[in-house]
Design a protein around this motif. Structure first.
Motif, mmCIF file in Angstrom:
data_model
loop_
_atom_site.group_PDB
_atom_site.id
_atom_site.type_symbol
_atom_site.label_atom_id
_atom_site.label_comp_id
_atom_site.label_asym_id
_atom_site.label_seq_id
_atom_site.Cartn_x
_atom_site.Cartn_y
_atom_site.Cartn_z
ATOM 1 N N ARG A 602 4.225 45.562 -49.248
ATOM 2 C CA ARG A 602 5.210 46.519 -50.365
ATOM 3 C C ARG A 602 5.807 47.392 -49.467
ATOM 4 N NH1 ARG A 602 0.036 47.352 -53.126
ATOM 5 N NH2 ARG A 602 -0.046 49.296 -51.966
ATOM 6 N N LEU A 603 5.352 47.824 -48.495
ATOM 7 C CA LEU A 603 6.361 48.653 -47.169
ATOM 8 C C LEU A 603 7.171 47.897 -46.688
ATOM 9 C CD1 LEU A 603 3.176 50.672 -45.770
ATOM 10 C CD2 LEU A 603 4.967 51.669 -47.321
ATOM 11 N N GLU A 604 6.975 46.466 -46.246
ATOM 12 C CA GLU A 604 7.975 45.806 -45.565
ATOM 13 C C GLU A 604 9.131 45.296 -46.644
ATOM 14 O OE1 GLU A 604 5.567 43.479 -42.320
ATOM 15 O OE2 GLU A 604 5.741 42.670 -44.375
ATOM 16 N N ALA A 605 8.711 45.220 -47.909
ATOM 17 C CA ALA A 605 9.699 44.949 -48.890
ATOM 18 C C ALA A 605 10.464 46.227 -49.282
ATOM 19 C CB ALA A 605 9.065 44.398 -50.282
ATOM 20 N N ARG A 606 9.995 47.258 -49.221
ATOM 21 C CA ARG A 606 10.665 48.549 -49.562
ATOM 22 C C ARG A 606 11.789 49.006 -48.468
ATOM 23 N NH1 ARG A 606 13.947 51.335 -52.591
ATOM 24 N NH2 ARG A 606 13.936 53.204 -52.509
ATOM 25 N N LEU A 607 11.212 48.489 -47.204
ATOM 26 C CA LEU A 607 11.937 48.725 -46.104
ATOM 27 C C LEU A 607 13.492 47.793 -46.032
ATOM 28 C CD1 LEU A 607 9.915 49.172 -42.667
ATOM 29 C CD2 LEU A 607 11.782 50.613 -43.560
ATOM 30 N N LYS A 608 12.967 46.570 -46.350
ATOM 31 C CA LYS A 608 14.118 45.620 -46.431
ATOM 32 C C LYS A 608 15.144 46.119 -47.643
ATOM 33 C CE LYS A 608 15.086 40.615 -46.862
ATOM 34 N NZ LYS A 608 14.383 39.347 -47.055
ATOM 35 N N GLU A 609 14.577 46.410 -48.687
ATOM 36 C CA GLU A 609 15.593 47.024 -49.774
ATOM 37 C C GLU A 609 16.350 48.253 -49.365
ATOM 38 O OE1 GLU A 609 15.217 48.868 -54.272
ATOM 39 O OE2 GLU A 609 13.218 47.812 -53.089
ATOM 40 N N LEU A 610 15.936 49.245 -48.526
ATOM 41 C CA LEU A 610 16.497 50.391 -47.988
ATOM 42 C C LEU A 610 17.312 49.857 -46.777
ATOM 43 C CD1 LEU A 610 13.589 53.055 -47.925
ATOM 44 C CD2 LEU A 610 15.465 53.074 -49.338
ATOM 45 N N ASP A 611 17.211 48.888 -46.171
ATOM 46 C CA ASP A 611 18.145 48.527 -44.890
ATOM 47 C C ASP A 611 19.350 47.958 -45.736
ATOM 48 O OD1 ASP A 611 18.403 45.921 -42.757
ATOM 49 O OD2 ASP A 611 18.508 48.054 -42.189
ATOM 50 N N GLY A 612 19.022 47.215 -46.699
ATOM 51 C CA GLY A 612 20.423 46.705 -47.479
ATOM 52 C C GLY A 612 21.138 47.697 -47.980
ATOM 53 N N ILE A 613 20.646 48.675 -48.595
ATOM 54 C CA ILE A 613 21.354 49.707 -49.176
ATOM 55 C C ILE A 613 21.850 50.703 -48.104
ATOM 56 C CG2 ILE A 613 21.210 51.925 -50.443
ATOM 57 C CD1 ILE A 613 18.583 50.730 -51.935
ATOM 58 N N LEU A 614 21.475 50.930 -47.052
ATOM 59 C CA LEU A 614 21.946 51.689 -45.938
ATOM 60 C C LEU A 614 23.054 50.926 -45.358
ATOM 61 C CD1 LEU A 614 18.696 53.478 -44.698
ATOM 62 C CD2 LEU A 614 20.563 54.473 -45.706
ATOM 63 N N CYS A 615 23.214 49.465 -45.331
ATOM 64 C CA CYS A 615 24.361 48.849 -44.837
ATOM 65 C C CYS A 615 25.615 49.277 -45.470
ATOM 66 C CB CYS A 615 23.905 47.250 -44.850
ATOM 67 S SG CYS A 615 22.619 47.129 -43.286
ATOM 68 N N GLN A 616 25.364 49.415 -46.794
ATOM 69 C CA GLN A 616 26.630 49.756 -47.657
ATOM 70 C C GLN A 616 27.316 50.966 -47.148
ATOM 71 O OE1 GLN A 616 25.546 49.923 -51.566
ATOM 72 N NE2 GLN A 616 24.323 48.192 -51.661
ATOM 73 N N PRO A 617 28.686 50.926 -46.925
ATOM 74 C CA PRO A 617 29.369 52.176 -46.188
ATOM 75 C C PRO A 617 29.150 53.661 -47.028
ATOM 76 C CG PRO A 617 30.828 50.085 -46.285
ATOM 77 C CD PRO A 617 29.566 49.855 -47.018
ATOM 78 N N ASP A 618 29.205 53.400 -48.177
ATOM 79 C CA ASP A 618 29.090 54.665 -48.963
ATOM 80 C C ASP A 618 27.438 55.315 -49.113
ATOM 81 O OD1 ASP A 618 28.380 52.303 -50.670
ATOM 82 O OD2 ASP A 618 28.636 53.418 -52.340
ATOM 83 N N LYS A 619 26.698 54.477 -48.826
ATOM 84 C CA LYS A 619 25.297 55.008 -48.629
ATOM 85 C C LYS A 619 24.821 55.317 -47.280
ATOM 86 C CE LYS A 619 24.433 54.177 -53.204
ATOM 87 N NZ LYS A 619 24.039 55.196 -54.052
ATOM 88 N N ALA A 620 25.690 54.782 -46.348
ATOM 89 C CA ALA A 620 25.004 54.947 -44.946
ATOM 90 C C ALA A 620 24.802 56.224 -44.493
ATOM 91 C CB ALA A 620 26.205 54.430 -43.940
ATOM 92 N N SER A 621 25.348 57.381 -45.151
ATOM 93 C CA SER A 621 25.090 58.928 -44.590
ATOM 94 C C SER A 621 24.206 59.541 -45.686
ATOM 95 C CB SER A 621 26.521 59.708 -44.488
ATOM 96 O OG SER A 621 27.237 59.605 -45.748
ATOM 97 N N ASP A 622 23.619 58.879 -46.560
ATOM 98 C CA ASP A 622 22.683 59.477 -47.520
ATOM 99 C C ASP A 622 21.347 59.979 -46.965
ATOM 100 O OD1 ASP A 622 21.944 58.574 -50.938
ATOM 101 O OD2 ASP A 622 20.999 59.920 -49.828
#
Length: 655
Positions: A602-622
């Motif tokens: 579950r933690l690995e899946a969430r990390l992967k999900e967060l990694d994908g979100i943070l790769c988006q320019p508008d989310k990188a500094s969230d």
């Protein structure tokens, strides 16, 4: 993750393999199997981009990282073990230097309200968050955990790498690749330089911490414990089986048997149709039926049968002259290099006809004792070889000692004597070097082919004591099975230095364990030895002076020999209650391990999900997402450590 489409590789007129298509997904554990020379190492080189295929494409998404460990590499490191391993964190180290420089600049400025200062603070905050997401603060702990898992002592970490053998330096390279945590691990024979304990640690690491793995290995136990998918390269084709190796072997046999039955039925149907056409071709009353049968015959799609590479090494050791009853007897044998004691007070006796294994961590003295038996180095104590003992020795680096400029035939012709020279071609044919293969130069041979060539030397003269130092390195599984059966049928004595559990299983009847300068004798096979409860170092120090422990008697059997009177019925009830309670503990431990594995997923899946979100320019500094990513990564690392602890406790309970 990686897509391979219609891959073809040619080195001559005949393709190595063609039309190979498959996909490597996240969490795949793939065993790449096939005979030596089938193209396994070539496939790994193509996947990592070191070699280009003749045709086809390998599609790797942007940002996917790969770590490749070749069978042989040129090592040029000149630092300490710790410093060399730190090179795996080059990106994190460079980022840390930039952070330190920015921190020093911030401390030296007092224009707190200026735009430049605010921009520097923002850049420092962004880079620091990135540094924390990389988990860089845990680098040293990861480094030490990985190096010790691969067999290094903590006192070794600050030693120069130049003091270590090639095998140990290959371990450092493996550690660097594991520490980089790439998305795809490509490992070519990673167990060749590892001892049994390090192999078991690597199995656990690959099963729990790696993302995707493609490995080439001829260690059957290792690939069964690690992989969940098998890619077979055979007869120029690549077949994909989504099962472990042992299951793949069974499925492949079943599949070919079904194909053979279907092929036979189809051939019978075709024969019946052709017979009908021939019988009634010229009868006007049957013209319609004949035309119908002709159309039916044209529509039949021939059933193809998977080609099977049946070429195999044929090995039988020649009859050996009879030796004395005790080919090897050691009494108080010791060996030291300066202040470093390798062996101390070794006592062992090997009876004629016995097949024994030398096991233990690298550097514990296995090869040293072999050299003492061979008379190559001086030692203290007494070592006697029996009457009429003739030794045949296969060194660990035997294959590398061959002259690469010679052909296969010349290599054997140069060492053959007498009538043997008339049978060189027959011997080479038995080792799969028949025909044009005998004219190949040694320099173009694969590791397995070189090992087979080196093995021929053992057949040139009859011996009655075989000493084999890692004989299975680079041999494919069918060749290992042939070698195993040949040693089992050998009527002389055999000493086998090996870390290959499946190879030793059913072959040896006694195991000598090398540890701390002592040699212990364990009666039984390799899995009986591995299943025994290991003594602590303190118990080892207080063991008997001759360092020998007969493993045939456990603590429970010793208690049974105690003559003190105990009521049998009461003892049986207590034993049953103890077993029942132990089973409950094991079930609870298994449940804890399963729950921990589920949490890790579950933690690995969430990390992967967060990694994908943070790769988006508008989310990188969230900062909320960054904080969640950092906390999740920390929780995952803690849970992995907890899983390792629970797994070790479970293993201890099962012993």
């Amino acid at each position: 993750m990686i897509s391979v489409e219609h891959l073809k590789v040619e080195f001559g007129a005949k393709p190595l393999f063609s039309d190979a298509s498959f996909v490597i997904n996240d969490r795949d554990r793939i065993a790449l199997v096939g005979k030596n020379g089938a193209g396994k190492s070539t496939m790994l080189k193509i996947l990592c981009g070191m070699q280009r295929p003749t045709e086809g494409t390998v599609s790797v998404p942007q940002g996917v990282t790969m770590g490749y460990l070749p069978q042989v590499m040129v090592l040029t490191d000149d630092t300490t073990v710790r410093e060399e391993a730190r090179k795996a964190f080059a990106a994190g180290t460079a980022l840390k230097r930039r952070l330190d420089a920015m921190e020093a600049e911030l401390a030296g400025r007092d224009d707190y309200d200026s735009p430049g200062y605010m921009a520097l603070v923002e850049r420092f905050t962004r880079e620091h968050d990135r540094y924390m997401m990389m988990g860089a603060d845990g680098y040293e702990a990861d480094l030490e955990r990985t190096l010790t898992g691969l067999g290094f002592a903590r006192t070794d970490l600050d030693r120069p790498t130049s003091e270590f053998s090639g095998g140990w330096r290959m371990r450092i390279e493996l550690a660097k690749i594991l520490l980089e945590r790439p998305d795809v691990l490509l490992l070519d024979e990673p167990t060749n330089h590892l001892d049994i304990e390090s192999i078991q640690w690597l199995e656990q690491f690959l099963a729990t911490s790696a993302k995707a793995v493609v490995l080439v290995s001829h260690d059957r136990a290792f690939i069964n414990n690690v992989t969940n998918r098998t890619l077979e390269i055979s007869c120029g084709r690549v077949a994909d089986y989504r099962v472990k190796y042992d299951e793949y072997v069974r499925l492949r046999a079943e599949r070919r048997e079904q194909q053979l039955r279907a092929y036979e039925n189809q051939q019978k149907e075709i024969a019946d149709i052709k017979d009908f056409i021939e019988r009634f071709r010229y009868k006007p009353t049957k013209a319609v039926q004949v035309q119908s049968r002709i159309k039916q015959l044209e529509k039949i799609v021939p059933i193809e049968i998977d080609e099977v590479d049946n070429s195999a090494m044929r090995l039988k050791f020649p009859p050996c002259p009879r030796s004395g009853d005790w080919p090897v007897v050691c009494d108080g044998v010791g060996k030291a290099y300066g202040e470093h004691t390798v062996l101390a007070g070794v006592n062992l006796s090997i009876r004629r006809g016995e097949k024994v294994a030398f096991v233990g961590r690298n550097g514990e003295g296995k090869s040293t004792l072999v050299k003492c038996i061979m008379g190559e180095i001086p030692f203290t104590g007494t070592l006697k070889t029996g009457h009429n003992v003739e030794i045949g020795y296969f060194a660990q680096n035997q294959a590398q000692l061959l002259d690469e400029s010679l052909t296969v035939f010349q290599t054997i012709d140069n060492v053959a004597r007498g009538d043997v020279r008339l049978r060189i071609n027959d011997i080479l044919g038995a080792f799969m070097f028949g025909g044009e293969a005998s004219e190949k130069r040694v320099g173009v041979l694969s590791g397995g082919e070189r090992s087979r060539l080196a093995m021929i030397r053992l057949l040139l003269e009859p011996v009655n004591l075989l000493i084999l130092d890692e004989p299975t390195n680079h041999l494919d599984m069918p060749s290992k099975d042939v070698l195993k059966e040949a040693i089992r049928a050998f009527d002389g004595t055999a000493i086998i230095v090996s870390h290959d559990r499946e190879f030793l299983d059913g072959l040896v009847t006694k195991v000598y364990e090398f540890a701390g300068g002592r040699v212990r004798e364990h009666l039984g096979g390799i899995y009986e030895y591995l299943g025994e409860g290991r003594r602590t170092k303190g118990e080892e120090a207080s063991s008997s002076e001759n360092g020998k422990v007969k493993s045939g008697k456990s603590d429970s059997s010793a208690r049974q020999e105690d003559p003190s009177p105990i009521a049998p019925q009461s003892s049986a009830k207590e034993s049953y209650a103890e077993r029942k309670e132990q089973q409950k503990k094991i079930r609870r431990a298994e449940k804890a391990v399963e729950d921990s594995e589920a949490k890790i997923e579950r933690l690995e899946a969430r990390l992967k999900e967060l990694d994908g979100i943070l790769c988006q320019p508008d989310k990188a500094s969230d900062m909320t997402l960054v904080a969640e990513y950092t906390e999740t990564k920390k929780t995952l690392d803690e849970e992995v450590e907890r899983w390792e602890r629970l797994s070790e406790e479970l293993e201890e309970m099962r012993k």
